[in-house]
Design an enzyme around this catalytic site. Structure first.
Site, short mmCIF file in Angstrom:
data_model
loop_
_atom_site.label_atom_id
_atom_site.label_comp_id
_atom_site.label_asym_id
_atom_site.label_seq_id
_atom_site.Cartn_x
_atom_site.Cartn_y
_atom_site.Cartn_z
CD GLN A 47 65.30 -84.77 17.50
OE1 GLN A 47 66.08 -85.72 17.55
NE2 GLN A 47 64.63 -84.37 18.56
CG ASN A 67 61.66 -81.58 18.90
OD1 ASN A 67 62.77 -82.05 18.73
ND2 ASN A 67 61.47 -80.38 19.45
CB CYS A 76 69.02 -82.68 15.57
SG CYS A 76 68.98 -84.48 15.72
CG ASN A 163 69.43 -77.91 21.45
OD1 ASN A 163 70.60 -77.84 21.80
ND2 ASN A 163 68.94 -78.99 20.86
CG ASN A 197 67.41 -81.01 24.74
OD1 ASN A 197 66.79 -81.86 24.12
ND2 ASN A 197 67.59 -79.78 24.28
CD GLU A 215 66.43 -85.15 21.33
OE1 GLU A 215 66.92 -84.45 20.45
OE2 GLU A 215 66.43 -86.40 21.30
CB CYS A 224 70.35 -86.36 22.64
SG CYS A 224 70.09 -84.59 22.35
N GLY A 225 72.79 -85.96 20.12
CA GLY A 225 74.11 -85.42 19.82
C GLY A 225 74.40 -84.10 20.50
#
Length: 301
Positions: A47, A67, A76, A163, A197, A215, A224-225
């Site tokens: 990202q 992205n 993100c 998301n 995701n 992702e 990926c948080g």
């Protein structure tokens, strides 16, 4: 490189992040610049976190997220931690409030260097995730990969953390699955009108999950948080864990964990973890041409 801005290559538990300083400008990092930057191994990223002047009183910045395929991302978490570390180093402050298309995010750097980001409240309503079909209970939706009588993956939990996410529960190491093959199919499945995701999550204990994520718009990612947050809330929601868990990110390049707490008082999800600065430079946000700080006298890449 007269039309350049400062940027930094950083990572959040391996999640490859470019933090681009767009403050004082009216333009944006273009999709073409993002694609060009990702095509170069030195600046390949998951990202871009573009820091813009605030749009709303009481916030410190507007964060535009791209992205690696040039598309927009709503959230993100790992990238937000990188922004906090960069701004904390610049200003000496510890607490920040950011605005994104997903909403307002509050974040704080702690004395030990870890950073907490309030990711807001999870969304479970099928039409707000969104899903293409109505499900009264999105903690288990009808979706599978593989033979009908012996699917490889099936019955994911669906949620949005700004998301869309689908969490597939697996009983062995997520690294043992061919996610680079299943990921594109699931990301673009008709069930997800805005794509999704895709995360494989293994429950190791009531307080520990192990995850791996494909992702949306980025592909296989080291971390990926927002997927970690979606996994944690989905695990708690289905009774697999409590409301505070550690996330062992299976694909992270170095040992490290995220801590996710789904607070009972206000339903907010707080993610705590590290961020790491790698190097800095300047980049043209229109074309993606860039140079490292120590390379300013050399030809731009």
């Amino acid at each position: 490189m007269s039309n350049t801005v400062e940027f930094a290559r950083m990572n959040g538990l391996g999640n490859k992040i470019l933090v681009v300083d767009m403050r004082g400008r009216k333009d944006v990092v273009t999709p073409a610049a993002a694609i060009a930057l990702n095509a170069d191994p030195a600046t390949q990223f998951d990202q871009i976190m573009a820091i813009h002047d605030p749009k709303t009183q009481g916030t410190d910045a507007w964060i535009d997220i791209l992205n690696c395929d040039g598309t927009k991302a709503q959230a993100c978490g790992n990238g937000t931690r990188c922004v906090v570390q960069a701004l904390a180093a610049e200003t000496g402050r510890k607490a920040f409030t950011f605005q994104t298309v997903a909403g307002i995010l509050n974040a704080r750097e702690h004395e030990d260097g870890t950073i907490s980001v309030d990711m807001g409240t999870p969304v479970f309503a099928w039409d707000r995730i969104p899903l293409a079909e109505e499900f009264a209970d999105t903690s288990r939706i009808e979706l599978q990969i593989g033979p009908i009588d012996n699917p490889i993956l099936h019955s994911p939990s669906a949620a949005s953390m700004g998301n869309p996410h689908a969490i597939f529960w697996v009983d062995k190491d997520p690294m043992s699955f061919d996610l680079d093959r299943f990921g594109p199919l699931l990301e673009n499945h008709p069930m997800f009108p805005e794509r999704a995701n895709i995360t494989l999550a293994q429950v190791l204990s009531p307080t520990l999950l192990r995850t791996r994520t494909w992702e949306r718009g980025a592909g296989l990612t080291l971390a990926c948080g927002s997927a970690a947050c979606a996994s944690a809330v989905s695990a708690a929601r289905t009774g697999r864990t409590g409301r505070k868990v550690a996330i062992d990110v299976a694909s992270a390049p170095a040992p490290g964990r995220l801590t996710i707490e789904w607070r009972e008082g206000d339903d907010h999800v707080v993610m705590t973890g590290p961020a790491e600065w790698e190097w800095s430079g300047r980049v043209d946000p229109i074309t993606g041409l860039w140079a490292r700080d120590e390379e300013q006298g050399a030809q731009a890449r």
